[in-house]
Design a protein around this motif. Sequence first.
Motif, mmCIF file in Angstrom:
data_model
loop_
_atom_site.group_PDB
_atom_site.id
_atom_site.type_symbol
_atom_site.label_atom_id
_atom_site.label_comp_id
_atom_site.label_asym_id
_atom_site.label_seq_id
_atom_site.Cartn_x
_atom_site.Cartn_y
_atom_site.Cartn_z
ATOM 1 N N VAL A 1 0.715 -1.154 -0.139
ATOM 2 C CA VAL A 1 0.079 0.022 0.162
ATOM 3 C C VAL A 1 0.820 1.244 -0.113
ATOM 4 O O VAL A 1 0.624 2.264 -0.587
ATOM 5 C CB VAL A 1 -0.959 -0.076 1.200
ATOM 6 C CG1 VAL A 1 -1.834 1.491 1.206
ATOM 7 C CG2 VAL A 1 -2.177 -0.986 1.088
ATOM 8 N N SER A 2 1.981 1.111 0.799
ATOM 9 C CA SER A 2 3.103 2.368 0.729
ATOM 10 C C SER A 2 3.311 2.763 -0.404
ATOM 11 O O SER A 2 3.511 3.909 -0.824
ATOM 12 C CB SER A 2 3.994 2.110 1.903
ATOM 13 O OG SER A 2 3.503 2.184 3.131
ATOM 14 N N THR A 3 3.874 1.678 -1.226
ATOM 15 C CA THR A 3 4.626 1.801 -2.574
ATOM 16 C C THR A 3 3.362 2.522 -3.526
ATOM 17 O O THR A 3 3.684 3.047 -4.424
ATOM 18 C CB THR A 3 4.923 0.201 -3.134
ATOM 19 O OG1 THR A 3 5.946 -0.120 -2.263
ATOM 20 C CG2 THR A 3 5.581 0.746 -4.297
ATOM 21 N N PHE A 4 2.159 1.815 -3.539
ATOM 22 C CA PHE A 4 0.976 2.118 -4.258
ATOM 23 C C PHE A 4 0.762 3.757 -4.042
ATOM 24 O O PHE A 4 0.534 4.637 -4.856
ATOM 25 C CB PHE A 4 -0.213 1.588 -4.254
ATOM 26 C CG PHE A 4 -1.204 1.562 -4.948
ATOM 27 C CD1 PHE A 4 -0.994 1.010 -6.433
ATOM 28 C CD2 PHE A 4 -2.371 2.020 -4.665
ATOM 29 C CE1 PHE A 4 -2.207 1.005 -7.123
ATOM 30 C CE2 PHE A 4 -3.393 2.376 -5.506
ATOM 31 C CZ PHE A 4 -3.203 1.837 -6.873
ATOM 32 N N VAL A 5 0.763 4.105 -2.851
ATOM 33 C CA VAL A 5 0.489 5.272 -2.328
ATOM 34 C C VAL A 5 1.338 6.514 -3.006
ATOM 35 O O VAL A 5 1.002 7.610 -3.483
ATOM 36 C CB VAL A 5 0.537 5.927 -0.832
ATOM 37 C CG1 VAL A 5 0.471 7.256 -0.473
ATOM 38 C CG2 VAL A 5 -0.789 5.111 -0.276
ATOM 39 N N ASP A 6 2.795 6.132 -2.863
ATOM 40 C CA ASP A 6 3.683 6.920 -3.469
ATOM 41 C C ASP A 6 3.764 7.030 -5.014
ATOM 42 O O ASP A 6 4.045 7.859 -5.531
ATOM 43 C CB ASP A 6 5.405 6.349 -3.039
ATOM 44 C CG ASP A 6 5.243 6.688 -1.533
ATOM 45 O OD1 ASP A 6 4.734 7.619 -0.862
ATOM 46 O OD2 ASP A 6 6.172 5.728 -0.924
ATOM 47 N N GLN A 7 3.475 6.031 -5.673
ATOM 48 C CA GLN A 7 3.438 5.566 -7.190
ATOM 49 C C GLN A 7 2.452 6.553 -7.553
ATOM 50 O O GLN A 7 2.838 7.386 -8.654
ATOM 51 C CB GLN A 7 3.298 4.346 -7.486
ATOM 52 C CG GLN A 7 2.973 3.994 -9.216
ATOM 53 C CD GLN A 7 2.487 2.622 -9.393
ATOM 54 O OE1 GLN A 7 2.508 1.702 -8.491
ATOM 55 N NE2 GLN A 7 2.222 2.350 -10.607
ATOM 56 N N TYR A 8 1.334 6.702 -7.018
ATOM 57 C CA TYR A 8 0.251 7.530 -7.569
ATOM 58 C C TYR A 8 0.071 8.879 -6.969
ATOM 59 O O TYR A 8 -0.951 9.619 -6.967
ATOM 60 C CB TYR A 8 -1.348 6.697 -7.456
ATOM 61 C CG TYR A 8 -1.299 5.720 -8.740
ATOM 62 C CD1 TYR A 8 -1.497 6.011 -9.965
ATOM 63 C CD2 TYR A 8 -1.041 4.520 -8.283
ATOM 64 C CE1 TYR A 8 -1.604 5.111 -10.950
ATOM 65 C CE2 TYR A 8 -0.946 3.516 -9.302
ATOM 66 C CZ TYR A 8 -1.505 3.806 -10.672
ATOM 67 O OH TYR A 8 -1.339 2.955 -11.392
ATOM 68 N N LYS A 9 0.865 9.158 -5.812
ATOM 69 C CA LYS A 9 0.811 10.377 -4.881
ATOM 70 C C LYS A 9 -0.461 10.526 -4.638
ATOM 71 O O LYS A 9 -1.232 11.734 -4.737
ATOM 72 C CB LYS A 9 1.511 11.406 -6.039
ATOM 73 C CG LYS A 9 2.829 11.538 -6.610
ATOM 74 C CD LYS A 9 2.960 12.755 -7.309
ATOM 75 C CE LYS A 9 4.427 12.586 -7.929
ATOM 76 N NZ LYS A 9 4.883 11.405 -8.772
ATOM 77 N N LEU A 10 -0.889 9.681 -3.850
ATOM 78 C CA LEU A 10 -2.316 9.497 -3.241
ATOM 79 C C LEU A 10 -2.587 10.555 -2.143
ATOM 80 O O LEU A 10 -3.572 11.071 -1.877
ATOM 81 C CB LEU A 10 -2.812 8.173 -3.048
ATOM 82 C CG LEU A 10 -2.708 7.089 -4.145
ATOM 83 C CD1 LEU A 10 -3.428 5.873 -3.767
ATOM 84 C CD2 LEU A 10 -3.533 7.693 -5.469
ATOM 85 N N ILE A 11 -1.323 10.411 -1.359
ATOM 86 C CA ILE A 11 -1.875 11.322 0.111
ATOM 87 C C ILE A 11 -0.484 12.241 0.239
ATOM 88 O O ILE A 11 0.422 12.028 0.628
ATOM 89 C CB ILE A 11 -1.477 10.050 1.411
ATOM 90 C CG1 ILE A 11 -2.533 8.993 1.017
ATOM 91 C CG2 ILE A 11 -1.794 10.871 2.581
ATOM 92 C CD1 ILE A 11 -4.028 9.507 1.154
ATOM 93 N N PRO A 12 -0.972 13.587 -0.100
ATOM 94 C CA PRO A 12 0.349 14.537 -0.094
ATOM 95 C C PRO A 12 0.489 15.001 1.558
ATOM 96 O O PRO A 12 -0.332 14.760 2.382
ATOM 97 C CB PRO A 12 -0.500 16.012 -0.802
ATOM 98 C CG PRO A 12 -1.581 15.289 -1.458
ATOM 99 C CD PRO A 12 -2.226 14.099 -0.779
ATOM 100 N N PHE A 13 1.721 15.342 1.654
ATOM 101 C CA PHE A 13 2.370 15.747 2.871
ATOM 102 C C PHE A 13 1.395 17.138 3.480
ATOM 103 O O PHE A 13 0.976 17.745 2.592
ATOM 104 C CB PHE A 13 3.554 16.015 2.881
ATOM 105 C CG PHE A 13 4.645 14.851 2.889
ATOM 106 C CD1 PHE A 13 5.170 14.415 3.983
ATOM 107 C CD2 PHE A 13 4.739 14.119 1.565
ATOM 108 C CE1 PHE A 13 6.025 13.368 4.052
ATOM 109 C CE2 PHE A 13 5.501 12.971 1.783
ATOM 110 C CZ PHE A 13 6.105 12.386 2.959
ATOM 111 N N ASN A 14 1.127 17.331 4.684
ATOM 112 C CA ASN A 14 0.556 18.409 4.868
ATOM 113 C C ASN A 14 -0.787 18.720 4.837
ATOM 114 O O ASN A 14 -1.151 19.925 4.453
ATOM 115 C CB ASN A 14 1.376 19.668 4.785
ATOM 116 C CG ASN A 14 2.983 19.282 5.108
ATOM 117 O OD1 ASN A 14 3.300 18.953 6.203
ATOM 118 N ND2 ASN A 14 3.834 19.582 4.263
ATOM 119 N N SER A 15 -1.494 17.561 4.339
ATOM 120 C CA SER A 15 -3.145 17.612 3.963
ATOM 121 C C SER A 15 -3.971 17.168 4.807
ATOM 122 O O SER A 15 -3.850 16.477 5.886
ATOM 123 C CB SER A 15 -3.251 16.898 2.590
ATOM 124 O OG SER A 15 -3.015 15.510 2.709
#
Length: 473
Positions: free
Chosen positions: A5-19
Motif C-alpha cells: 500500500v505504501s508503494t502504491f500511495v507513493d506511485q500515484y501520489k495519493l496522500i500529499p504531505f501536510n494535507s
Amino acid sequence: MWKSVSTFVDQYKLIPFNSVVVVGVSGGADSMALLHFLDSMKEARNLTLVVAHIDHMFRGKESEKDMMFVKEQCERRNLLFEGEQIDVTSYKELEKISAQVAARDCRYAFFKKVMEKYGASVLALGHHGDDQVETILMRLGRGSSMKGYAGIFPKRLFNNGHIVRPLLSVTKDEVLAYVKENDVRFRHDPSNDKDMYRRNRVRHHVLPLLKQEFPNLHQKFQSFSEQIQEDEQYLEALTEKEWNTVIKSKEKERVVLNRKPLLLMAKPLQRRGIQLILNYLYNNEIPPSLSSLHIDNFLSLLESEHPSGSLHFPKGLQIIRSYHECILTFDKVESDAYKFHLEVPGVVTLPTGDSIISEIWTHAKQEILQNNQAAFDVSNTSTPLYVRTRMEGDRIKLKGTNGSKKLKSIFIDCKIPKLKRDTWPIIVNENNEILWMPMIKRSSFEATEETVGPVLVITCKMSQKFGRQQENE
C-alpha cells in the motif's frame, strides 16, 4: 500489506504531505484497515484525518450501532468524527432509483459536505483489489464506455480535490490478514452475505473460481485498468481537438452539437466525444445507470435518416435532435402556446424573447422592406390583429400563388428545428387568416406594388436563429 500500500500511495501520489484527509469509514474491515493505515502514517506526513460515516438507515438499530462503533473508535484514536443518518429509502422513492444508486448519491453528497467543512483536498476510500476485479467484470457484463471498463481509478477528481483508493494494490484476504495482525476491530454488515445483489453473487461465486485459476488476478486487472486509462488519456486529448468543430455552443447545463462533422469522425472518437460531453454535463459524476447502451442509442439517433428525435438519459438529461443540430440539456423544454393582441401601432414581446412591432407608414415600396418586415394595405386588413403560435390544421395562402399550404409542411420544408416550431410567431387577422410567417413565408394578403395609401408594416425582431432565409423563395 503495509509495504504494498505504501508503494502504491507513493506511485500515484495519493496522500500529499501536510494535507487534510477525509476518510470514508463504514466500520467494516476494509475501511477500518484503511483508517489504521492512515492513522499510522499521519505523523510522518503531517496529516489531519477526518472520519466520515453515513448511516443509510437500511438496517435500523444495527446500522445505528455501526455509527456509534466508528465514533467510539475515533474517540479512542483522538480523531475528528463526522456522522450523519440519512433516510436513503425515502430519497430512493422520491427519485425513483435503485437502493444502491440512492445510497451512493447520498454518500457522496455527505462526503462533499464534510470535505468543504474542513477544507479537505483528499477523500480516501477503502476499495481494494478484489473490488477492482468485480467492478471491471460487472461493467464488461452490463456494457460501459472504454473509460468505464478501466474500473476504479486510484485517484480521480472530486469536488475541489481528489478521491483516492490506497488499498487497490491488495486483496480482501490481505486486508483481513492486516486487521487480524494489528488487532483492528471492525463491524460486519450481514447484507454483504446475501446473494440478492449482483455484486455479491459475483463476489461469492465468480471471483473465487477466477482467483483459484489466476492467483495474481487483482494485479493483472489493475495493470489492465492502468493501460486502459493511459490509452484513454491520449485518445481523449485527440478527441477534444477534433470536437472543436462539433460543439456549436456550450453552457453549464446545455450543449449544442453539429451533427455533420461528428458523423465524419472515426467511431472511437465519436464515442469518446460523447463521453466527454456527458462528463461535462454531469459534472464528472455520470450516474451508474448510464451505460454503453445509452451511447449506442445516441449514435443511432444521430445516424438516423429521420430528421428529428429525442432520448431521455438519467437524472433528467434530454437529447433532442432536429435536422443537423443536436441539443443535450437539463432544461425543461417548454412548448407552451400563446396568443397576444397586436395593437396598431404597438409592440408585443413574446415569451421566446422575440418582439413584434406594428407601425403605419404613408407608403412602403417592396424594395425598402427588410427580410424581417411585411407590409399590408390598411384598407384591406381586418383588425384586430394577433400574434400566436401555430394551431392544428393551420394553412397559409402563399404570395404569388392561388393555393394554400399547411404550416406543418412549410416548417418541415424549411427545416425549422422541431423545438422552435411550437413557439414560432404567426401573424393573423380577426378572421384567423394567416397574414405572415415571419422570416419564413409571405401571404397573398401582403401589399403589392399597386397598393396606394397608408400601409401597416409589421417588423419581427427575433432572438431565434436558423440557417436559411426562406421568405424570398
